[in-house]
Scaffold this active site. Structure first.
Site, PDB file in Angstrom:
ATOM      1  N   THR A 185      92.712  25.265  70.151  1.00 21.07           N
ATOM      2  CA  THR A 185      91.140  25.175  70.834  1.00 21.07           C
ATOM      3  C   THR A 185      90.891  26.256  71.804  1.00 21.07           C
ATOM      4  O   THR A 185      92.035  26.738  72.531  1.00 21.07           O
ATOM      5  CB  THR A 185      90.646  23.876  71.040  1.00 21.07           C
ATOM      6  OG1 THR A 185      91.694  23.576  72.360  1.00 21.07           O
ATOM      7  CG2 THR A 185      90.962  22.831  70.103  1.00 21.07           C
ATOM      8  N   GLU A 330      88.608  21.535  65.383  1.00 22.62           N
ATOM      9  CA  GLU A 330      89.264  20.140  64.956  1.00 22.62           C
ATOM     10  C   GLU A 330      88.689  19.702  63.484  1.00 22.62           C
ATOM     11  O   GLU A 330      89.286  18.684  63.182  1.00 22.62           O
ATOM     12  CB  GLU A 330      88.648  19.221  66.074  1.00 22.62           C
ATOM     13  CG  GLU A 330      89.624  19.471  67.400  1.00 22.62           C
ATOM     14  CD  GLU A 330      88.780  20.332  68.276  1.00 22.62           C
ATOM     15  OE1 GLU A 330      88.045  21.269  67.851  1.00 22.62           O
ATOM     16  OE2 GLU A 330      89.205  20.217  69.652  1.00 22.62           O
ATOM     17  N   LYS A 439      71.512  17.231  83.705  1.00 25.80           N
ATOM     18  CA  LYS A 439      71.401  15.691  83.937  1.00 25.80           C
ATOM     19  C   LYS A 439      69.996  15.546  84.969  1.00 25.80           C
ATOM     20  O   LYS A 439      70.504  15.838  86.213  1.00 25.80           O
ATOM     21  CB  LYS A 439      72.438  14.746  84.248  1.00 25.80           C
ATOM     22  CG  LYS A 439      73.401  14.585  83.004  1.00 25.80           C
ATOM     23  CD  LYS A 439      74.459  13.858  83.199  1.00 25.80           C
ATOM     24  CE  LYS A 439      75.033  13.661  81.720  1.00 25.80           C
ATOM     25  NZ  LYS A 439      76.482  13.826  81.781  1.00 25.80           N
ATOM     26  N   TRP A 444      68.135  13.837  80.033  1.00 20.12           N
ATOM     27  CA  TRP A 444      69.019  15.021  79.530  1.00 20.12           C
ATOM     28  C   TRP A 444      67.977  16.042  79.420  1.00 20.12           C
ATOM     29  O   TRP A 444      67.104  15.891  78.593  1.00 20.12           O
ATOM     30  CB  TRP A 444      69.951  14.664  78.499  1.00 20.12           C
ATOM     31  CG  TRP A 444      71.226  13.534  78.958  1.00 20.12           C
ATOM     32  CD1 TRP A 444      71.245  13.000  80.247  1.00 20.12           C
ATOM     33  CD2 TRP A 444      72.331  13.111  78.253  1.00 20.12           C
ATOM     34  NE1 TRP A 444      72.302  12.219  80.085  1.00 20.12           N
ATOM     35  CE2 TRP A 444      72.889  12.369  78.926  1.00 20.12           C
ATOM     36  CE3 TRP A 444      72.749  13.330  76.825  1.00 20.12           C
ATOM     37  CZ2 TRP A 444      74.061  11.495  78.570  1.00 20.12           C
ATOM     38  CZ3 TRP A 444      73.635  13.023  76.509  1.00 20.12           C
ATOM     39  CH2 TRP A 444      74.333  11.626  76.963  1.00 20.12           C
TER      40      TRP A 444
END
Ligand code: AMP
Length: 546
Positions: A185, A330, A439, A444
């Site tokens: 990753t 992944e 936030k 959000w």
């Protein structure tokens, strides 16, 4: 009672066997790293992959051993993948754009025994060679004529090495659940972590992503994988295209607009796939030159959100259908595609494009859910944001050597780290990375949505939004912009353009202009760097009301 069907293990070499048996003369053209365009076929790639496997076995590479590759998309790189998996070993794709100490870290962590590398990476690897503890030999992917003088110990010229074998070799049969590939990753925080694909996961993923609403590769396609094989399993195209018998065009190292356009037109490419930045480069080139790409029918764009303006450009100016894809290393890596279901096909153009900006519905092999921070499932209403979690036969259940600990929830779902909505029709829409979402006052704000909106402004080349601390609201958005060459848009003009397109309280509190937005090694915006750069920046709204 058990079924009475054959147990035919899903192994990667069955893909190249199939392609060579059924489509032996189908062409794979490559813009070679040495320069000229060269062509080969599936029949020849399989034959050479067998030689690679034979040579590897001769160097005592055994099932489960890791072998690194540091290379662009070429037919050679593909035959090396099949040769490595064909001896039961594990290809480890190394991203050359990582920092040197990250390259050292991942090669040592994977314990690569050999490293295949393209000619243009020799100098870079010479600088690191001393730090690579496990690499026994370096195989330079070139011929005798182009083989450089190098200080690399045990440097081998690939063409001499491979052509010296007779290919009289049988693939090593391993369990279909055995590992066959590793990709790390990008690791924006901490060390990169290794994702280990199995033969079975690669084969199932390649089948699933080849369905008509996704890559839909067919024997009539000419497929150009622009996404490098060292990004997220090369989006599976080195498996999906041969499985379908598609012709292939490998672009090598030149991913600029002019080089891509010339390959597309020379070989009649019908489908290509890559990240938004590459297609933006192509878009600018086409806009400047007025060129067209009549053969291109499908353009897969993923890895980051697709700007609305790119969808409109490729659909209207180039008559190419844009397919927005989402996935991650992944997940082998594709999770969803924003292909149009029949309920949307008849919508007016702009509304259809809005559907295409969503990341879309999932492959058969991917189950999705969104949850709140406590793991409770949230509704698929297209409005409620939640953590996006996935499950399936090509989704990681752990990282290599147990790094990162337990990664599945109680229901066996992997937390993608993305925040998303899912609508009634199953279209997922990424609203942010969990760590990038802003936030503000307990609500959000999606940084991605603001970025997409900003790049729709005619004078904006690139945009990034980060949350800065705000005493009253906790965080508020700062919009960072790179203007197009020769343009200097005013803040008010950009804000005016964005007003009415998002909720008022989502509008950025300020805009700053920079010359460059630092990209990560996989071409995404490096928000950690931007956050550092603007750590002391005071928003003009800090002292006043919003
Ligand atoms: P990587 O493993 O480097 O491919 O990064 C995967 C991450 O890239 C995902 O978890 C998303 O945050 C992001 N990503 C991939 N595709 C998209 C997309 N189409 N839109 C928005 N973000 C994306």
């Amino acid at each position: 009672m058990r079924g009475l069907m054959q147990e035919w293990p899903l192994l990667c070499h069955t893909i190249i066997d199939h392609a060579a048996r059924n489509h032996p003369d189908r062409r794979i053209a490559t813009r070679s790293v040495e320069g000229p365009i060269v062509s080969t076929t599936y029949g020849a790639v399989r034959q050479r992959a067998l030689k690679v496997a034979q040579r590897l076995a001769g160097m005592s590479i055994r099932a489960g051993d890791r072998v690194g590759t540091l290379a662009w998309n070429t037919a050679r790189h593909m035959e090396v993948w099949y040769g490595i998996t064909g001896v039961g070993a594990i290809y480890h794709t190394v991203n050359p754009r990582l920092f040197h100490d990250q390259i050292t870290y991942i090669i040592n962590h994977a314990e690569d025994r050999l490293l295949f590398l393209d000619l243009n990476f020799v100098e870079q690897v010479e600088k690191l060679a001393e730090t690579l503890k496990t690499v026994e030999a370096f195989i330079v992917l070139t011929d005798r004529e182009n083989m450089p003088d190098t200080s690399l110990k045990n440097a081998i010229c690939y063409e001499d090495w491979v052509t010296g074998a007779d290919g009289d070799f049988a693939w090593v049969e391993v369990d279909e659940n055995a590992g066959c590939g590793i990709c790390y990753t990008s690791g924006t925080t901490g060390h990169p972590k290794g994702v280990v694909y199995s033969h079975r996961s690669n084969v199932l993923h390649a089948l699933s992503v080849n369905m008509a609403d996704f890559f839909g590769c067919s024997v009539k396609d000419v497929v150009m994988p622009v996404v490098p094989m060292f990004h997220a399993n090369g989006w599976s195209l080195a498996f999906s295209a041969p499985m379908a018998g598609s012709e292939m065009v490998m672009p090598g190292r030149n991913l600029d607009g002019e080089s891509l356009c010339s390959l597309i037109n020379e070989f009649g490419v019908t489908m290509s796939a890559g990240v938004p930045t590459v297609w933006l480069g192509l878009q600018h080139y086409l806009q400047e030159t007025g060129k067209k790409m009549p053969s291109l029918r499908r353009l897969v764009i993923g890895g980051s959100a697709v700007p609305f303006s790119s969808i409109r450009f490729f659909e209207e100016e180039q008559d190419a259908h844009v397919l927005h894809a989402w996935g991650m290393t992944e997940m082998s890596p594709i999770g969803t595609f924003g292909s149009l279901k029949p309920e949307y096909a008849a919508l007016p153009r702009e509304e259809r494009y809005a559907v295409q900006t969503k990341q879309g519905h999932s492959l058969y092999t991917v189950e999705m859910k969104i949850t709140d921070d406590d793991g409770n499932r949230l509704p698929w209403d297209g409005k409620t944001f939640g953590r996006l979690k996935c499950k399936g036969p090509a989704v990681a259940k752990a990282y290599f050597k147990g790094e990162g600990g337990e990664v599945l929830d109680a229901e066996g779902f992997f937390d993608t780290g993305d925040v998303a909505t899912i609508d009634e029709n199953g279209y997922m829409n990424i609203t942010d990375r969990a760590k990038d979402v802003i936030k503000s006052g307990g609500e959000w704000i999606s940084s991605i949505e603001l970025e997409n909106l900003a790049v729709g402004h005619p004078d904006v080349a690139e945009a990034a939004v980060i949350g800065l601390h705000h005493p009253k609201w906790d965080e508020r958005p700062l919009l960072v912009i790179v203007a197009k060459d020769g343009k200097s848009p005013a803040k008010e003009d950009i804000l005016g353009f964005m007003t009415d397109k998002v909720a008022k309280w989502w509008l950025p509190d300020d805009i700053v202009f920079v010359d460059e937005i630092p990209p990560t090694a996989t071409g995404k915006i490096q928000k950690t760097e931007l956050r550092k750069q603007f750590a002391d920046y005071t928003l003009p709204t800090v002292d006043g009301p919003r």
